[in-house]
Write a protein that holds these residues in place. Structure first.
Motif, PDB file in Angstrom:
ATOM      1  N   GLU A 186       0.738  -1.179   0.191  1.00 59.45           N
ATOM      2  CA  GLU A 186       0.144  -0.189   0.077  1.00 59.45           C
ATOM      3  C   GLU A 186       0.887   1.167  -0.156  1.00 59.45           C
ATOM      4  OE1 GLU A 186      -2.124  -0.465   3.503  1.00 59.45           O
ATOM      5  OE2 GLU A 186      -3.395  -2.122   2.757  1.00 59.45           O
ATOM      6  N   LEU A 187       2.018   1.273  -0.003  1.00 59.06           N
ATOM      7  CA  LEU A 187       3.100   2.414   0.035  1.00 59.06           C
ATOM      8  C   LEU A 187       2.989   3.064  -1.109  1.00 59.06           C
ATOM      9  CD1 LEU A 187       5.986   0.449   1.388  1.00 59.06           C
ATOM     10  CD2 LEU A 187       4.491   1.857   2.682  1.00 59.06           C
ATOM     11  N   LYS A 188       3.020   4.635  -0.898  1.00 65.19           N
ATOM     12  CA  LYS A 188       2.919   5.258  -1.903  1.00 65.19           C
ATOM     13  C   LYS A 188       4.215   6.106  -2.295  1.00 65.19           C
ATOM     14  CE  LYS A 188      -1.639   4.823  -2.330  1.00 65.19           C
ATOM     15  NZ  LYS A 188      -2.088   4.104  -3.814  1.00 65.19           N
ATOM     16  N   LYS A 189       4.915   6.595  -1.417  1.00 64.73           N
ATOM     17  CA  LYS A 189       6.054   7.420  -1.660  1.00 64.73           C
ATOM     18  C   LYS A 189       7.303   6.706  -1.889  1.00 64.73           C
ATOM     19  CE  LYS A 189       9.351  10.633   0.968  1.00 64.73           C
ATOM     20  NZ  LYS A 189      10.469   9.493   1.157  1.00 64.73           N
ATOM     21  N   PRO A 190       7.624   5.461  -1.203  1.00 67.74           N
ATOM     22  CA  PRO A 190       8.936   4.732  -1.356  1.00 67.74           C
ATOM     23  C   PRO A 190       8.603   3.935  -2.713  1.00 67.74           C
ATOM     24  CG  PRO A 190       8.203   4.346   0.514  1.00 67.74           C
ATOM     25  CD  PRO A 190       6.745   4.955  -0.058  1.00 67.74           C
ATOM     26  N   MET A 191       9.955   3.640  -3.563  1.00 65.62           N
ATOM     27  CA  MET A 191      10.234   2.994  -4.517  1.00 65.62           C
ATOM     28  C   MET A 191      10.629   1.382  -4.006  1.00 65.62           C
ATOM     29  SD  MET A 191      12.687   3.226  -7.739  1.00 65.62           S
ATOM     30  CE  MET A 191      14.229   2.965  -6.701  1.00 65.62           C
ATOM     31  N   VAL A 192       9.751   0.540  -4.287  1.00 59.88           N
ATOM     32  CA  VAL A 192       9.980  -0.782  -3.880  1.00 59.88           C
ATOM     33  C   VAL A 192      10.767  -1.590  -4.715  1.00 59.88           C
ATOM     34  CG1 VAL A 192       9.337  -3.146  -2.936  1.00 59.88           C
ATOM     35  CG2 VAL A 192       8.123  -0.776  -2.445  1.00 59.88           C
ATOM     36  N   VAL A 193      12.056  -2.062  -4.666  1.00 60.31           N
ATOM     37  CA  VAL A 193      12.880  -2.655  -5.534  1.00 60.31           C
ATOM     38  C   VAL A 193      13.149  -4.256  -5.201  1.00 60.31           C
ATOM     39  CG1 VAL A 193      15.212  -2.813  -6.590  1.00 60.31           C
ATOM     40  CG2 VAL A 193      14.014  -0.773  -6.039  1.00 60.31           C
ATOM     41  N   GLY A 194      13.063  -5.411  -6.032  1.00 53.66           N
ATOM     42  CA  GLY A 194      13.079  -6.426  -5.579  1.00 53.66           C
ATOM     43  C   GLY A 194      14.515  -7.071  -5.952  1.00 53.66           C
ATOM     44  N   LEU A 195      15.217  -7.782  -4.974  1.00 54.25           N
ATOM     45  CA  LEU A 195      16.635  -8.158  -5.166  1.00 54.25           C
ATOM     46  C   LEU A 195      16.406  -9.703  -5.330  1.00 54.25           C
ATOM     47  CD1 LEU A 195      18.657  -6.099  -2.544  1.00 54.25           C
ATOM     48  CD2 LEU A 195      18.105  -5.580  -5.061  1.00 54.25           C
ATOM     49  N   THR A 196      17.179 -10.100  -6.197  1.00 50.77           N
ATOM     50  CA  THR A 196      17.107 -11.629  -6.536  1.00 50.77           C
ATOM     51  C   THR A 196      18.338 -11.988  -6.924  1.00 50.77           C
ATOM     52  OG1 THR A 196      15.734 -13.306  -7.714  1.00 50.77           O
ATOM     53  CG2 THR A 196      16.482 -11.258  -9.141  1.00 50.77           C
ATOM     54  N   THR A 197      18.633 -13.482  -7.049  1.00 55.35           N
ATOM     55  CA  THR A 197      19.950 -13.830  -7.022  1.00 55.35           C
ATOM     56  C   THR A 197      19.935 -15.484  -7.617  1.00 55.35           C
ATOM     57  OG1 THR A 197      22.117 -14.278  -6.459  1.00 55.35           O
ATOM     58  CG2 THR A 197      20.574 -14.631  -4.714  1.00 55.35           C
ATOM     59  N   ALA A 198      20.659 -15.936  -8.335  1.00 58.72           N
ATOM     60  CA  ALA A 198      20.859 -17.448  -8.844  1.00 58.72           C
ATOM     61  C   ALA A 198      20.557 -18.294  -7.654  1.00 58.72           C
ATOM     62  CB  ALA A 198      22.031 -17.590  -9.533  1.00 58.72           C
ATOM     63  N   ASN A 241       3.306  -7.349  -8.603  1.00 60.77           N
ATOM     64  CA  ASN A 241       3.414  -5.982  -7.827  1.00 60.77           C
ATOM     65  C   ASN A 241       4.076  -4.997  -8.808  1.00 60.77           C
ATOM     66  OD1 ASN A 241       2.012  -6.058  -4.982  1.00 60.77           O
ATOM     67  ND2 ASN A 241       3.454  -7.770  -5.101  1.00 60.77           N
ATOM     68  N   ASN A 242       4.376  -5.507  -9.900  1.00 57.14           N
ATOM     69  CA  ASN A 242       5.227  -4.539 -10.765  1.00 57.14           C
ATOM     70  C   ASN A 242       6.375  -3.825 -10.331  1.00 57.14           C
ATOM     71  OD1 ASN A 242       5.381  -3.642 -13.519  1.00 57.14           O
ATOM     72  ND2 ASN A 242       4.256  -1.760 -13.243  1.00 57.14           N
ATOM     73  N   TRP A 243       7.157  -4.469  -9.422  1.00 54.08           N
ATOM     74  CA  TRP A 243       8.584  -3.771  -8.706  1.00 54.08           C
ATOM     75  C   TRP A 243       9.438  -4.060  -9.755  1.00 54.08           C
ATOM     76  CZ3 TRP A 243       7.082  -6.609  -3.395  1.00 54.08           C
ATOM     77  CH2 TRP A 243       6.036  -5.984  -2.741  1.00 54.08           C
ATOM     78  N   PRO A 244      10.392  -3.098  -9.657  1.00 56.54           N
ATOM     79  CA  PRO A 244      11.654  -3.324 -10.671  1.00 56.54           C
ATOM     80  C   PRO A 244      12.463  -4.321  -9.984  1.00 56.54           C
ATOM     81  CG  PRO A 244      11.599  -1.125  -9.388  1.00 56.54           C
ATOM     82  CD  PRO A 244      10.305  -1.726  -9.291  1.00 56.54           C
ATOM     83  N   VAL A 245      13.216  -5.156 -10.606  1.00 58.12           N
ATOM     84  CA  VAL A 245      13.844  -6.190 -10.308  1.00 58.12           C
ATOM     85  C   VAL A 245      15.358  -6.170 -10.723  1.00 58.12           C
ATOM     86  CG1 VAL A 245      14.247  -8.688  -9.885  1.00 58.12           C
ATOM     87  CG2 VAL A 245      12.003  -7.706 -10.215  1.00 58.12           C
ATOM     88  N   ILE A 246      16.246  -6.399  -9.700  1.00 57.96           N
ATOM     89  CA  ILE A 246      17.643  -6.400  -9.822  1.00 57.96           C
ATOM     90  C   ILE A 246      18.168  -7.508  -9.417  1.00 57.96           C
ATOM     91  CG2 ILE A 246      19.935  -5.333  -9.305  1.00 57.96           C
ATOM     92  CD1 ILE A 246      18.473  -2.598  -8.761  1.00 57.96           C
ATOM     93  N   ASP A 247      18.789  -8.449 -10.573  1.00 60.73           N
ATOM     94  CA  ASP A 247      19.635  -9.581 -10.038  1.00 60.73           C
ATOM     95  C   ASP A 247      21.011  -9.258  -9.806  1.00 60.73           C
ATOM     96  OD1 ASP A 247      20.970 -12.026 -10.168  1.00 60.73           O
ATOM     97  OD2 ASP A 247      19.778 -12.656 -12.017  1.00 60.73           O
ATOM     98  N   VAL A 248      21.153  -9.594  -8.305  1.00 56.63           N
ATOM     99  CA  VAL A 248      22.529  -9.249  -7.631  1.00 56.63           C
ATOM    100  C   VAL A 248      23.718 -10.253  -7.784  1.00 56.63           C
ATOM    101  CG1 VAL A 248      21.290  -7.888  -6.125  1.00 56.63           C
ATOM    102  CG2 VAL A 248      22.017 -10.139  -5.428  1.00 56.63           C
ATOM    103  N   THR A 249      23.386 -11.406  -8.491  1.00 55.72           N
ATOM    104  CA  THR A 249      24.251 -12.512  -8.694  1.00 55.72           C
ATOM    105  C   THR A 249      25.697 -12.197  -8.909  1.00 55.72           C
ATOM    106  OG1 THR A 249      22.265 -13.928  -9.600  1.00 55.72           O
ATOM    107  CG2 THR A 249      24.667 -14.794  -9.784  1.00 55.72           C
ATOM    108  N   ARG A 250      25.988 -11.373 -10.071  1.00 57.47           N
ATOM    109  CA  ARG A 250      27.187 -10.928 -10.188  1.00 57.47           C
ATOM    110  C   ARG A 250      27.508  -9.580 -10.267  1.00 57.47           C
ATOM    111  NH1 ARG A 250      29.669 -15.284 -12.821  1.00 57.47           N
ATOM    112  NH2 ARG A 250      28.086 -16.889 -13.750  1.00 57.47           N
ATOM    113  N   ARG A 251      26.624  -8.799  -9.338  1.00 59.55           N
ATOM    114  CA  ARG A 251      26.777  -7.375  -8.913  1.00 59.55           C
ATOM    115  C   ARG A 251      27.574  -7.086  -7.729  1.00 59.55           C
ATOM    116  NH1 ARG A 251      23.271  -3.728 -12.136  1.00 59.55           N
ATOM    117  NH2 ARG A 251      21.896  -5.057 -13.339  1.00 59.55           N
TER     118      ARG A 251
END
Length: 278
Positions: A186-198, A241-251
């Motif tokens: 339900e959050l409005k102000k924050p940007m929610v980002v999903g972090l994923t990895t292999a 939830n249409n959140w942007p996702v960043i794969d951190v496996t090699r980052r």
């Protein structure tokens, strides 16, 4: 393997100089670099105590010294010792002087002065620490960024790195058996980002974590099929939830943070004055 001595001299904390050196050294995979760090060099007397170390460990001297006499003294010593010396900010400063039409202020540590940005970073760090690992849901609306992901997906270190850049960050672990608080959706102000990895990489990280803690290494926490399901569960939530996702496996943490900041800036660029983030 090429081995060199790298001397970093700064009249302030040396944080800027270290970042420049780290970014440059990342381009050389086979270099064996011995770093010698000399912060708060603000007098020729201090410099004189360092010179013998330069002579005993000859190599590249990288410096940020705004005091003219101290800088000239260092350059003179380096010439006598036949050591290359590079002012890390000299070219950038001169370019800015030409563009802005004014002379740079020769004040040590000016980038670290206690201005509004400094206090903003302090506040961001305090907020981020208080909202670590799913704590303080009632304050999440105050955040700039929310990081969500399964256990050991670099949420906390990335949050702290972003906080040091002035962003208020909360992070929440995603657990299959325990859905996150409804407020997250339900959050409005924050940007929610999903972090994923292999999953394979996640299993390895978790095993190392258990070994560090001297805990049992064969549990469902590191069971590959279970970990794979956790990652799938998180990815479905991100997609739903249409959140942007960043794969951190090699980052690295720095690379992940840079990607998040870019997303944050792009999001705010799309918001017209007076509108609220959606």
């Amino acid at each position: 393997m090429n081995r060199i001595h790298l001397h970093l001299l700064s009249d302030s904390t040396g944080e800027t100089l270290e970042m420049i050196a780290k970014a440059a050294l990342a381009q050389f995979e086979n270099a064996d670099v011995v770093r010698h760090f000399w912060p708060m060099v603000r007098s020729q007397q201090h410099l004189e105590r360092i010179v013998p170390e330069l002579a005993n460990n000859p190599g590249l001297v990288l410096y940020t010294l705004v005091n003219v006499s101290t800088r000239e003294a260092l350059e003179d010593h380096c010439r006598k010792l036949s050591l290359p010396a590079v002012d890390a900010l000299d070219e950038v400063t001169h370019a800015l002087e030409r563009q802005l039409g004014e002379e740079a202020h020769g004040r040590p540590g000016r980038q670290h002065r206690m201005d509004d940005a400094y206090f903003q970073r302090v506040e961001a760090i305090q907020y981020t620490i208080a909202q670590d690992d799913g704590v303080g849901a009632e304050h999440w609306e105050e955040a700039d960024i929310i990081l969500a992901g399964v256990s050991r997906s670099s949420k906390t270190p990335t949050s702290i790195y972003l906080a040091n850049r002035g962003y208020k960050v909360a992070n929440i672990p995603l657990v299959v058996e325990s859905p996150p608080p409804a407020i997250l959706f339900e959050l409005k102000k924050p940007m929610v980002v999903g972090l994923t990895t292999a999953p394979e990489r996640l299993v390895q990280i978790r095993r190392n974590r258990l070994l560090t803690l001297n805990e049992q290494s064969e549990t469902s926490y590191v069971e590959k099929d279970r970990v794979t399901e956790e990652v799938k569960f998180a990815r479905r939530m991100f997609a739903d939830n249409n959140w942007p996702v960043i794969d951190v496996t090699r980052r690295s943490i720095e690379e992940t943070a840079a990607a998040i900041i870019r997303l944050h800036n792009e999001r705010h660029a799309r918001i017209k004055p007076g509108e609220k983030p959606i």
